[in-house]
Design a protein around this motif. Structure first.
Motif, PDB file in Angstrom:
ATOM      1  N   TRP A   1       4.115  55.585  -6.124  1.00 52.67           N
ATOM      2  CA  TRP A   1       4.555  55.308  -7.479  1.00 52.67           C
ATOM      3  C   TRP A   1       5.317  53.990  -7.468  1.00 52.67           C
ATOM      4  N   ASP A   2       5.241  53.248  -8.537  1.00 53.37           N
ATOM      5  CA  ASP A   2       5.887  51.945  -8.619  1.00 53.37           C
ATOM      6  C   ASP A   2       7.304  52.089  -9.187  1.00 53.37           C
ATOM      7  N   VAL A   3       8.285  52.119  -8.294  1.00 51.50           N
ATOM      8  CA  VAL A   3       9.697  52.197  -8.683  1.00 51.50           C
ATOM      9  C   VAL A   3      10.433  51.133  -7.886  1.00 51.50           C
ATOM     10  N   GLU A   4      10.977  50.146  -8.591  1.00 50.83           N
ATOM     11  CA  GLU A   4      11.660  49.053  -7.899  1.00 50.83           C
ATOM     12  C   GLU A   4      12.985  49.471  -7.284  1.00 50.83           C
ATOM     13  N   LYS A   5      13.756  50.269  -8.009  1.00 54.90           N
ATOM     14  CA  LYS A   5      15.107  50.588  -7.538  1.00 54.90           C
ATOM     15  C   LYS A   5      15.509  51.977  -8.021  1.00 54.90           C
ATOM     16  N   ILE A   6      16.202  52.691  -7.152  1.00 54.85           N
ATOM     17  CA  ILE A   6      16.744  54.011  -7.471  1.00 54.85           C
ATOM     18  C   ILE A   6      18.262  53.886  -7.448  1.00 54.85           C
ATOM     19  N   ASP A   7      18.896  54.240  -8.555  1.00 52.54           N
ATOM     20  CA  ASP A   7      20.364  54.245  -8.623  1.00 52.54           C
ATOM     21  C   ASP A   7      20.831  55.686  -8.723  1.00 52.54           C
ATOM     22  N   VAL A   8      21.703  56.074  -7.811  1.00 55.77           N
ATOM     23  CA  VAL A   8      22.272  57.425  -7.839  1.00 55.77           C
ATOM     24  C   VAL A   8      23.783  57.284  -7.906  1.00 55.77           C
ATOM     25  N   GLU A   9      24.350  57.793  -8.975  1.00 53.41           N
ATOM     26  CA  GLU A   9      25.809  57.783  -9.133  1.00 53.41           C
ATOM     27  C   GLU A   9      26.295  59.217  -9.049  1.00 53.41           C
TER      28      GLU A   9
ATOM     29  N   VAL B   1      33.015  70.008  -8.296  1.00 53.67           N
ATOM     30  CA  VAL B   1      31.889  69.737  -9.173  1.00 53.67           C
ATOM     31  C   VAL B   1      31.344  68.349  -8.867  1.00 53.67           C
ATOM     32  N   PHE B   2      30.082  68.298  -8.470  1.00 44.71           N
ATOM     33  CA  PHE B   2      29.376  67.045  -8.250  1.00 44.71           C
ATOM     34  C   PHE B   2      28.518  66.778  -9.481  1.00 44.71           C
ATOM     35  N   LYS B   3      28.730  65.661 -10.142  1.00 39.93           N
ATOM     36  CA  LYS B   3      27.885  65.250 -11.267  1.00 39.93           C
ATOM     37  C   LYS B   3      27.035  64.091 -10.776  1.00 39.93           C
ATOM     38  N   ARG B   4      25.730  64.285 -10.773  1.00 39.68           N
ATOM     39  CA  ARG B   4      24.803  63.298 -10.209  1.00 39.68           C
ATOM     40  C   ARG B   4      23.954  62.698 -11.328  1.00 39.68           C
ATOM     41  N   ASP B   5      23.972  61.383 -11.440  1.00 38.52           N
ATOM     42  CA  ASP B   5      23.189  60.661 -12.444  1.00 38.52           C
ATOM     43  C   ASP B   5      22.198  59.768 -11.698  1.00 38.52           C
ATOM     44  N   ILE B   6      20.914  59.983 -11.958  1.00 43.83           N
ATOM     45  CA  ILE B   6      19.861  59.252 -11.252  1.00 43.83           C
ATOM     46  C   ILE B   6      19.098  58.400 -12.259  1.00 43.83           C
ATOM     47  N   ARG B   7      18.934  57.113 -11.923  1.00 40.13           N
ATOM     48  CA  ARG B   7      18.179  56.191 -12.769  1.00 40.13           C
ATOM     49  C   ARG B   7      17.133  55.483 -11.917  1.00 40.13           C
ATOM     50  N   PHE B   8      16.002  55.214 -12.532  1.00 44.08           N
ATOM     51  CA  PHE B   8      14.918  54.506 -11.859  1.00 44.08           C
ATOM     52  C   PHE B   8      14.700  53.189 -12.586  1.00 44.08           C
ATOM     53  N   GLU B   9      14.872  52.082 -11.873  1.00 44.88           N
ATOM     54  CA  GLU B   9      14.682  50.757 -12.465  1.00 44.88           C
ATOM     55  C   GLU B   9      13.283  50.242 -12.140  1.00 44.88           C
ATOM     56  N   GLY B  10      12.721  49.511 -13.077  1.00 44.23           N
ATOM     57  CA  GLY B  10      11.411  48.902 -12.848  1.00 44.23           C
ATOM     58  C   GLY B  10      10.308  49.917 -12.715  1.00 44.23           C
ATOM     59  N   SER B  11      10.370  50.972 -13.534  1.00 43.33           N
ATOM     60  CA  SER B  11       9.349  52.011 -13.436  1.00 43.33           C
ATOM     61  C   SER B  11       9.009  52.523 -14.827  1.00 43.33           C
ATOM     62  N   ASP B  12       7.872  53.147 -14.920  1.00 39.32           N
ATOM     63  CA  ASP B  12       7.431  53.790 -16.155  1.00 39.32           C
ATOM     64  C   ASP B  12       6.957  55.186 -15.778  1.00 39.32           C
ATOM     65  N   LEU B  13       7.922  56.038 -15.439  1.00 37.25           N
ATOM     66  CA  LEU B  13       7.581  57.377 -14.967  1.00 37.25           C
ATOM     67  C   LEU B  13       7.366  58.326 -16.142  1.00 37.25           C
ATOM     68  N   SER B  14       6.390  59.195 -16.001  1.00 33.93           N
ATOM     69  CA  SER B  14       6.102  60.189 -17.039  1.00 33.93           C
ATOM     70  C   SER B  14       7.121  61.328 -16.961  1.00 33.93           C
ATOM     71  N   GLU B  15       7.137  62.161 -17.998  1.00 35.08           N
ATOM     72  CA  GLU B  15       8.018  63.334 -18.003  1.00 35.08           C
ATOM     73  C   GLU B  15       7.688  64.262 -16.836  1.00 35.08           C
ATOM     74  N   GLU B  16       6.402  64.392 -16.539  1.00 29.86           N
ATOM     75  CA  GLU B  16       5.976  65.245 -15.421  1.00 29.86           C
ATOM     76  C   GLU B  16       6.489  64.693 -14.093  1.00 29.86           C
ATOM     77  N   GLN B  17       6.406  63.373 -13.904  1.00 23.63           N
ATOM     78  CA  GLN B  17       6.918  62.748 -12.678  1.00 23.63           C
ATOM     79  C   GLN B  17       8.433  62.929 -12.577  1.00 23.63           C
ATOM     80  N   LEU B  18       9.144  62.741 -13.680  1.00 25.09           N
ATOM     81  CA  LEU B  18      10.597  62.910 -13.673  1.00 25.09           C
ATOM     82  C   LEU B  18      10.994  64.343 -13.347  1.00 25.09           C
ATOM     83  N   LYS B  19      10.242  65.292 -13.867  1.00 29.06           N
ATOM     84  CA  LYS B  19      10.512  66.704 -13.558  1.00 29.06           C
ATOM     85  C   LYS B  19      10.320  66.960 -12.066  1.00 29.06           C
ATOM     86  N   ARG B  20       9.273  66.408 -11.499  1.00 33.14           N
ATOM     87  CA  ARG B  20       9.022  66.573 -10.061  1.00 33.14           C
ATOM     88  C   ARG B  20      10.125  65.904  -9.250  1.00 33.14           C
ATOM     89  N   LEU B  21      10.571  64.727  -9.681  1.00 31.95           N
ATOM     90  CA  LEU B  21      11.627  64.008  -8.968  1.00 31.95           C
ATOM     91  C   LEU B  21      12.955  64.763  -9.034  1.00 31.95           C
TER      92      LEU B  21
END
Length: 132
Positions: free
Chosen positions: A67-75, A88-108
Motif C-alpha cells: 500500500w502507498d503510505v508515505e508516513k505513519i504518525d502515532v501519538e 489510560v493510553f490514548k493512541r492517535d494514528i495518522r497516515f500521511e501521503g495515502s488514500d486508504l479506504s475505510e476497509e483498509q483503515l479498519k484492517r489497520l
C-alpha cells in the motif's frame, strides 16, 4: 523474546543512563520534580514503547500489502491514575501521503492492536525483583 536493559543513576539527581545492547539513551525527571529534563521521563519511555511498536507493526503490514503510505504518525498520550490503579493510553494514528479506504483503515486498526507492546500491556504483568 527477552530483552535486557540496564539503567545506571549516579549522584546527579535522576539523570539516568540506559543501555540496551549497543544502544544508549538518557532518562531524567522534569525540573519541577527535581531533575534537569535532559531526557525522557519514565512515563514518556513507556508511551514511546507503544507508539514506536505500533508504527513499526503498521509499516511492516503496509509494506507487505504494498500500500502507498508515505508516513505513519502515532501519538500516544498516557494518563496515570495511581489512586484507582488505572493507566489510560490514548493512541492517535495518522497516515500521511495515502488514500486508504475505510476497509483498509479498519484492517489497520486490527493490525495496530496486534502490536507486541499493545498485546503485552493488555496482558497480566508480573514484576519480579531481587537485590544483588
Amino acid at each position: 523474546m527477552a530483552v535486557t536493559v540496564k539503567a545506571s543513576l549516579g549522584k546527579t539527581k535522576y539523570y539516568t543512563e540506559v543501555v540496551a545492547g549497543e544502544n544508549h539513551l538518557i532518562t531524567d525527571e522534569p525540573i519541577d520534580k527535581g531533575g534537569q529534563n535532559k531526557g525522557f521521563n519514565p512515563f514518556e519511555i513507556l508511551a514511546t514503547s507503544l507508539a514506536s511498536c505500533t508504527a513499526a507493526t503498521l509499516r511492516m503490514y503496509i509494506d507487505r500489502k504494498e500500500w502507498d503510505v508515505e508516513k505513519i504518525d502515532v501519538e500516544v498520550e498516557l494518563e496515570n491514575f495511581p489512586l484507582t490503579k488505572l493507566a489510560v493510553f490514548k493512541r492517535d494514528i495518522r497516515f500521511e501521503g495515502s488514500d486508504l479506504s475505510e476497509e483498509q483503515l479498519k484492517r489497520l486498526h486490527t493490525i495496530a492492536d496486534a502490536c507486541p507492546v499493545h498485546k503485552m500491556l493488555n496482558n497480566e504483568i508480573e514484576i519480579q525483583t531481587k537485590f544483588s
